[in-house]
Design a protein around this motif. Structure first.
Motif, PDB file in Angstrom:
ATOM      1  N   ASP A 110      15.118  -5.208  -0.174  1.00 43.91           N
ATOM      2  CA  ASP A 110      13.908  -4.405   0.105  1.00 43.91           C
ATOM      3  C   ASP A 110      14.060  -2.908  -0.164  1.00 43.91           C
ATOM      4  N   GLU A 159      11.385  -1.518  -2.852  1.00 43.36           N
ATOM      5  CA  GLU A 159       9.998  -1.467  -2.394  1.00 43.36           C
ATOM      6  C   GLU A 159       9.810  -0.389  -1.327  1.00 43.36           C
ATOM      7  N   ALA A 167      13.418  -2.965   5.978  1.00 40.74           N
ATOM      8  CA  ALA A 167      12.175  -3.243   6.714  1.00 40.74           C
ATOM      9  C   ALA A 167      12.117  -2.369   7.963  1.00 40.74           C
TER      10      ALA A 167
END
Lengths: 174, 174
Positions: free
Chosen positions: B70, B73, B166
């Motif tokens: 992640d 992103e 996240a």
């Protein structure tokens, strides 16, 4: 202890002398430092801007630059009263990293390599002072900017100016 | 716009997975991430400290590390609301400069290379936040240090901790 960040090209290392010598030899020119007052080589020969830049992509270009007069002695003296960091804009020429690192190790063996910073925009440098010939960097730096005289910056008047390493010594140690 | 500085190894790049795989293969070992909780590989095999370090001197070591889950992103999202700088401690392994630069260009093409900083001690980084797995660097950094969880730092409790990208998204964007 206050911290001084110091630029490399045209401050510690005589970047222009080599650049001019290579260019003059390759293009059969006789451009002098006098001709560069207030300008860069690319301003004098705008049709050769790519060729002028090409020299700097050679990974060895930065390895054998001369040390600027008195830089070693004065930086050694400063390092007794200030934290010295080296802050060089290396990201335009990533192939220069190793040569710049080795040059510093050779000529300034008393400096701590953990204080070397290879960066782009020097707004990211946290220091009390930045000694640099590049007005673009001094505009962005948030501490006190000190302009080291180079031919291209002689018309600039917004920063404290030093003309030599002897001047730097006077400014910080007198 | 506030500025976030982000470390590379063990934060953007999966440094440990490759290191452990190479070491296990060469020494016929089966050390896992579980074994590294609260320690570094060199703490587990102190008689091999030089050999463990040797891998990192290979100029290509840092070129093919996996991107952390992640990271792309979330850093892309962060870059819409924050100035993103990359701050990597590269001076222990000067041969890593080019590989690190190329890795960033390949996996994070949306980042501005003028915001890459290859340094040693991160006290020189001027930013509002530093996301790093290295407690030594967070101790020196003068903005808000955010500890990115890595096996070696799980017992540390002096910094805000994020366990994943996240988590970073939640911290900055929620």
């Amino acid at each position: 202890m206050k911290r001084i960040a110091i630029d490399m090209d045209e401050v510690m290392a005589d970047f222009t002398k080599k650049h001019l010598a290579l260019f003059n030899a390759d293009y059969n020119e006789a451009i002098t430092l006098e001709d560069l007052q207030g300008k860069k080589l690319r301003d004098l020969r705008p049709h050769l801007v790519d060729e002028i830049r090409e020299y700097l992509k050679d990974p060895t270009y930065f390895r054998d630059l001369d040390v600027m007069k008195d830089a070693q002695e004065v930086i050694k003296e400063l390092s007794e009263s200030f934290e010295i960091y080296i802050a060089t804009a290396a990201m335009h020429f990533p192939s220069s990293f190793t040569a710049k690192y080795e040059w510093l190790q050779e000529h300034f063996p008393f400096l701590d390599d953990q204080h070397f910073v290879f960066c782009g925009d020097k707004s990211v440098i946290k220091a009390d002072y930045l000694i640099d010939d590049n007005v673009y960097q001094l505009e962005r730096f948030t501490g006190e900017g000190i302009l080291f005289t180079a031919p291209h910056n002689i018309h600039e008047d917004r920063f404290i100016r030093v003309n030599s390493w002897a001047n730097v010594r006077d400014y910080f140690l007198k």
